[in-house]
Design a protein around this motif. Structure first.
Motif, PDB file in Angstrom:
ATOM      1  N   ASN A   1       0.876  -1.173   0.000  1.00  0.00           N
ATOM      2  CA  ASN A   1       0.000   0.000   0.000  1.00  0.00           C
ATOM      3  C   ASN A   1       0.915   1.224   0.000  1.00  0.00           C
ATOM      4  N   ILE A   2       0.752   2.098  -0.969  1.00  0.00           N
ATOM      5  CA  ILE A   2       1.685   3.223  -1.116  1.00  0.00           C
ATOM      6  C   ILE A   2       1.504   4.247   0.004  1.00  0.00           C
ATOM      7  N   ALA A   3       0.277   4.417   0.485  1.00  0.00           N
ATOM      8  CA  ALA A   3       0.062   5.370   1.579  1.00  0.00           C
ATOM      9  C   ALA A   3       0.680   4.827   2.864  1.00  0.00           C
ATOM     10  N   PHE A   4       0.601   3.526   3.058  1.00  0.00           N
ATOM     11  CA  PHE A   4       1.242   2.906   4.221  1.00  0.00           C
ATOM     12  C   PHE A   4       2.739   3.156   4.166  1.00  0.00           C
TER      13      PHE A   4
ATOM     14  N   LEU B   1      -3.737  10.428  -0.680  1.00  0.00           N
ATOM     15  CA  LEU B   1      -3.223   9.346   0.162  1.00  0.00           C
ATOM     16  C   LEU B   1      -4.366   8.538   0.787  1.00  0.00           C
ATOM     17  N   ALA B   2      -5.480   9.225   1.117  1.00  0.00           N
ATOM     18  CA  ALA B   2      -6.617   8.516   1.704  1.00  0.00           C
ATOM     19  C   ALA B   2      -7.227   7.555   0.687  1.00  0.00           C
ATOM     20  N   CYS B   3      -7.327   7.992  -0.574  1.00  0.00           N
ATOM     21  CA  CYS B   3      -7.816   7.089  -1.618  1.00  0.00           C
ATOM     22  C   CYS B   3      -6.908   5.870  -1.709  1.00  0.00           C
ATOM     23  N   ALA B   4      -5.605   6.128  -1.795  1.00  0.00           N
ATOM     24  CA  ALA B   4      -4.645   5.029  -1.941  1.00  0.00           C
ATOM     25  C   ALA B   4      -4.745   4.069  -0.749  1.00  0.00           C
ATOM     26  N   ARG B   5      -4.984   4.639   0.414  1.00  0.00           N
ATOM     27  CA  ARG B   5      -5.037   3.831   1.634  1.00  0.00           C
ATOM     28  C   ARG B   5      -6.171   2.820   1.620  1.00  0.00           C
ATOM     29  N   ILE B   6      -7.288   3.172   0.956  1.00  0.00           N
ATOM     30  CA  ILE B   6      -8.436   2.253   0.923  1.00  0.00           C
ATOM     31  C   ILE B   6      -8.557   1.570  -0.442  1.00  0.00           C
ATOM     32  N   GLY B   7      -7.555   1.733  -1.287  1.00  0.00           N
ATOM     33  CA  GLY B   7      -7.575   1.055  -2.579  1.00  0.00           C
ATOM     34  C   GLY B   7      -8.479   1.724  -3.601  1.00  0.00           C
ATOM     35  N   ALA B   8      -8.928   2.973  -3.326  1.00  0.00           N
ATOM     36  CA  ALA B   8      -9.712   3.713  -4.319  1.00  0.00           C
ATOM     37  C   ALA B   8      -8.743   4.386  -5.296  1.00  0.00           C
ATOM     38  N   VAL B   9      -9.236   4.688  -6.478  1.00  0.00           N
ATOM     39  CA  VAL B   9      -8.390   5.189  -7.560  1.00  0.00           C
ATOM     40  C   VAL B   9      -8.640   6.692  -7.703  1.00  0.00           C
ATOM     41  N   HIS B  10      -7.620   7.521  -7.447  1.00  0.00           N
ATOM     42  CA  HIS B  10      -7.913   8.954  -7.588  1.00  0.00           C
ATOM     43  C   HIS B  10      -7.711   9.436  -9.014  1.00  0.00           C
ATOM     44  N   SER B  11      -8.515  10.432  -9.355  1.00  0.00           N
ATOM     45  CA  SER B  11      -8.398  11.087 -10.644  1.00  0.00           C
ATOM     46  C   SER B  11      -8.371  12.583 -10.342  1.00  0.00           C
ATOM     47  N   VAL B  12      -7.172  13.164 -10.343  1.00  0.00           N
ATOM     48  CA  VAL B  12      -7.057  14.574  -9.980  1.00  0.00           C
ATOM     49  C   VAL B  12      -7.266  15.419 -11.236  1.00  0.00           C
ATOM     50  N   VAL B  13      -8.150  16.392 -11.136  1.00  0.00           N
ATOM     51  CA  VAL B  13      -8.379  17.319 -12.241  1.00  0.00           C
ATOM     52  C   VAL B  13      -7.852  18.680 -11.802  1.00  0.00           C
TER      53      VAL B  13
ATOM     54  N   PRO C   1      -4.118  -3.779   2.284  1.00  0.00           N
ATOM     55  CA  PRO C   1      -3.097  -4.352   1.383  1.00  0.00           C
ATOM     56  C   PRO C   1      -3.728  -4.570   0.005  1.00  0.00           C
ATOM     57  N   VAL C   2      -3.088  -4.034  -1.022  1.00  0.00           N
ATOM     58  CA  VAL C   2      -3.616  -4.225  -2.385  1.00  0.00           C
ATOM     59  C   VAL C   2      -2.563  -4.926  -3.240  1.00  0.00           C
ATOM     60  N   ASP C   3      -3.030  -5.573  -4.288  1.00  0.00           N
ATOM     61  CA  ASP C   3      -2.088  -6.215  -5.209  1.00  0.00           C
ATOM     62  C   ASP C   3      -1.193  -5.166  -5.828  1.00  0.00           C
ATOM     63  N   SER C   4       0.017  -5.565  -6.141  1.00  0.00           N
ATOM     64  CA  SER C   4       0.969  -4.650  -6.767  1.00  0.00           C
ATOM     65  C   SER C   4       0.369  -3.981  -7.993  1.00  0.00           C
ATOM     66  N   GLU C   5      -0.417  -4.733  -8.762  1.00  0.00           N
ATOM     67  CA  GLU C   5      -1.008  -4.173  -9.981  1.00  0.00           C
ATOM     68  C   GLU C   5      -2.384  -3.546  -9.748  1.00  0.00           C
ATOM     69  N   HIS C   6      -2.761  -3.344  -8.500  1.00  0.00           N
ATOM     70  CA  HIS C   6      -4.027  -2.660  -8.231  1.00  0.00           C
ATOM     71  C   HIS C   6      -3.916  -1.217  -8.731  1.00  0.00           C
ATOM     72  N   PRO C   7      -4.944  -0.706  -9.447  1.00  0.00           N
ATOM     73  CA  PRO C   7      -4.844   0.667  -9.955  1.00  0.00           C
ATOM     74  C   PRO C   7      -4.710   1.687  -8.826  1.00  0.00           C
ATOM     75  N   LEU C   8      -3.799   2.636  -9.019  1.00  0.00           N
ATOM     76  CA  LEU C   8      -3.573   3.675  -8.005  1.00  0.00           C
ATOM     77  C   LEU C   8      -4.254   4.973  -8.413  1.00  0.00           C
ATOM     78  N   PHE C   9      -4.024   5.388  -9.662  1.00  0.00           N
ATOM     79  CA  PHE C   9      -4.703   6.602 -10.108  1.00  0.00           C
ATOM     80  C   PHE C   9      -4.839   6.633 -11.619  1.00  0.00           C
ATOM     81  N   VAL C  10      -5.751   7.518 -12.044  1.00  0.00           N
ATOM     82  CA  VAL C  10      -5.912   7.852 -13.450  1.00  0.00           C
ATOM     83  C   VAL C  10      -5.591   9.338 -13.539  1.00  0.00           C
ATOM     84  N   LEU C  11      -4.836   9.730 -14.536  1.00  0.00           N
ATOM     85  CA  LEU C  11      -4.581  11.156 -14.723  1.00  0.00           C
ATOM     86  C   LEU C  11      -4.755  11.450 -16.207  1.00  0.00           C
ATOM     87  N   TYR C  12      -5.626  12.399 -16.489  1.00  0.00           N
ATOM     88  CA  TYR C  12      -5.947  12.694 -17.889  1.00  0.00           C
ATOM     89  C   TYR C  12      -4.891  13.590 -18.491  1.00  0.00           C
TER      90      TYR C  12
END
Ligand code: 6R9
Length: 657
Positions: free
Chosen positions: A92-95, A166-178, A266-277
């Protein structure tokens, strides 16, 4: 002069090529810097060779420095063009950025020093940041956010932006920052593409003393985005924004109600972390998809080695979190390394052009990472401004976002760095996730204007369109010959576009979309984009994106957009428009329209109102000629394929408005 075979000689980048080919200065790092450097020349050579010859050992060692809940069983699974890194591992990257640093005794160390445009300062230690992130993670979970859900962030550069990511990453949600400078429709498009149910925004942002109505834009966007259910609103201004019952929740209320007890998922290494347009050469921005393990290792390693990070550094990357540089080098890379990060919310010229230098003096910044466009703007204001500040805390300077011309490089090195600080010119992209080409500050000499050598694990080459590898000093296309951990995994929702854009242009290699050449020492000089992507003040804009905004205006029948070399911005936007019959084009109105459709940075600097566009008989617009006209140059090249060659003379005689 070496001719880039894939690029017409009138490409905007040709001015850069000229300046760079006549550049042969070599600047060595000082003996003092070399003596304390994290990576020496010998280290670089040994580790670089290992990273190519024995990548499993190399990457296992780096990844082993961070925490994994479950170890990986395979370093790389490469099924071209799809790569999986640290297969089977869970992390987990936030961890790793927070809990791990607190556990190794950094809880009391300052993680973020934030200064607002109005001078307000807030700081967070690692322990405090962890507590906020835990509360935000619980708050998001309470709103129903599940692992894998996309959460869109539309925020000013405040600590809450980092906390939300970091909170998204901590729970395995995928952030998309605009980016907060983007318009309602750009925000709505990105929410719709990602199908986000939750948006995190603020009541306002601050820019040059005035407030930007982010919540107002979010409310407008919400009318266009059926997937959106909840809006979390950070109070940045006066907490006076209208709140819609049942949909809108104040960030501070949600966090106050949330527990500060939370275990990172704990998420899989290939779990999506973020989308950035990011903009490409077609109309629609692409959602660049990054995953957890490889991105984490890439940003961790590059921040440490490229910035020669030490425990007592005060590190400042000026990028907004709306861009990849803000993701990788304002948030993830430095926090993974336990660094102290400065974050500044406002404009570089507010209240005056000394603001950056004042911030460096006040917070004793040691590492500064910024963009050539900013450097050129400062240079224009004269040396007296930085000379009035104490910049002696600086020890390292970095540049990113576009080619840096040797004059700006020298000014940065001399006037800001006092000829004492190495300058690293780092080439990379939203898609690469982390720095790909650079010099390492204690290991290598710099050649102003040239990014330099490959980072560990990166195998670049210069090729022709047909995949022939070129030798020293030949201009061609920059490609990467093997996968690397922090590379994009796909284009969100459009894997076909991923295959075609990145691995399909030249078979078997990653196509960056940049023109470049490499000298006999292996230094790569990146010239600029070879596709229909503009780089305006270090920000990528697709010409097609601006064209579709223009033709969406009732007064415009047809439009073509090109870049024009600009001393400060690198490139500026020039539009050629054909009026709709019965309409007159009002330039002011049209510019405002583009700002509304995309954002202020896409607003054309010059607009040519034309009676026709230069097209081939098959109807293709010859942008090459438009670039020459925009730059005020004589027309060069074969005009015989044009349906009506007379159109060029008429355009050249037209005054832009
Ligand atoms: C990190 C970032 C990527 C494009 C890239 C290239 C240009 C970035 C550069 C550079 C020359 C450098 N670029 N750094 N060109 N020298 N040091 O900027 O990502 O916004 O995706 O832009 O920027 O053209 O292809 P992104």
């Amino acid at each position: 002069m070496t001719q880039t075979p894939t690029q017409p000689s009138d490409h905007p980048a040709s001015d850069h090529i000229d300046a760079m080919l006549h550049e042969n200065r070599v600047i060595e790092p000082s003996a003092a810097f070399r003596a304390q450097a994290r990576v020496t020349r010998e280290d670089y050579e040994r580790r670089y060779r290992q990273s190519l010859d024995d990548p499993d050992t190399f990457w296992s060692e780096v990844a082993g420095e961070l925490h994994w809940f479950k170890p990986w069983t395979q370093v790389l699974d490469w099924q071209p063009p799809h790569a999986q890194w640290f297969v089977g591992g869970q992390t987990n990257i936030a961890f790793n950025a927070l809990d791990r640093n607190v556990a190794r005794g950094l809880g009391g160390k300052t993680a973020i020093i934030w200064e607002a445009e109005d001078g307000e300062v807030r700081t967070y230690t690692y322990a405090e940041l962890l507590r906020e992130v835990k509360k935000a993670a619980n708050a998001l979970t309470d709103l129903g956010v599940q692992p894998g859900d996309r959460v869109t962030l539309y925020l000013p550069l405040t600590p809450e932006a980092a906390i939300a990511m970091l909170a998204c990453a901590r729970i395995g949600a995928v952030h998309s920052v605009v980016f907060g400078g983007f318009s309602v429709s750009a925000l709505a498009d990105r929410i719709n593409d990602a199908q986000s149910r939750v948006l995190i925004t603020a009541d306002a942002g601050q820019r040059r003393g005035s407030l930007v109505n982010l919540k107002g834009n979010a409310d407008e966007a919400a009318k266009l985005t059926p997937s959106l259910e909840k809006i979390l609103v950070v109070c940045r201004a006066d907490c006076d924004a209208p709140m819609k019952e049942g949909r809108d929740v104040w960030w501070h209320d949600a966090l106050n109600a949330a527990s500060d007890d939370h275990d990172a998922l704990p998420v899989d290494s290939e779990h999506p972390l973020f989308v950035l347009y990011t903009s490409g050469s077609t109309g629609k921005p692409k959602g660049v998809q990054h995953t957890t393990g490889g991105y984490m290792i890439g940003t961790y390693l590059t921040t440490q080695t490229v910035f020669d990070l030490r425990d007592d550094d005060i590190y400042w990357c000026t990028a907004d979190v709306g861009w990849i540089t803000g993701h990788s080098y304002s948030v993830y890379g430095p926090l993974l390394n336990g660094a102290t990060v400065l974050m500044y919310e406002g404009a570089p010229n507010h209240p005056d052009w000394g603001r950056f230098w004042h911030l460096i003096q006040k917070h004793r910044v040691t590492i500064l990472y910024t963009a050539p466009t900013a450097i050129r703007s400062f240079m224009r204001q004269g040396d007296a401004i930085p000379a009035a500040y104490d910049l002696s805390s600086l020890r390292l300077l970095g540049s990113v976002g576009e080619p840096i011309n040797p004059e700006a490089w020298m000014w940065y090195w001399r006037t800001i760095g006092g000829e004492r600080c190495p300058v690293v010119d780092t080439w990379w992209q939203t898609e690469t996730g982390s720095i790909m080409l650079t010099t390492l500050p204690g290991a290598h000499a710099s050649k102003p204007g040239s990014a330099g050598l490959p980072m560990f694990g990166v195998e670049p080459a210069i090729m022709t369109r047909t995949g022939e590898e070129l030798g020293p000093d030949d201009g061609g296309l920059l490609v990467i010959k093997r996968p690397w951990p922090s590379m994009l995994r796909t284009v969100y929702g459009d894997d076909d576009r991923y295959r075609k854009t990145y691995w399909g242009e030249i078979q078997g290699v990653y196509f960056a979309g940049d023109g470049a050449r490499r000298d006999a020492d292996g230094y790569v000089t990146v010239i600029g984009r070879v596709d229909d992507v503009l780089n305006v003040s270090g920000h990528r804009l697709g010409t097609m994106e601006i064209e579709s905004a223009l033709v969406a205006h009732p007064s415009v029948a047809e439009a073509a957009v090109v870049g024009k070399p600009d001393d400060v911005k690198g490139e500026s936007v020039v539009a050629f428009v054909l009026p709709q019959s019965g309409f007159t084009v009002d330039p002011k109105d049209l510019r405002a329209h583009v700002s509304r459709e995309i954002g202020a940075l896409a607003r054309p600097d010059a607009i040519y109102v034309a009676d026709a566009l230069p097209k081939t008989r098959s109807g293709k617009i010859m942008r090459r000629f438009l670039r020459q006209i925009a730059a005020g140059k004589d027309i060069q090249g074969d005009t015989s394929t044009l349906e009506d060659p007379g159109v060029l003379d008429r355009l050249a005689a037209t005054q832009p408005v």
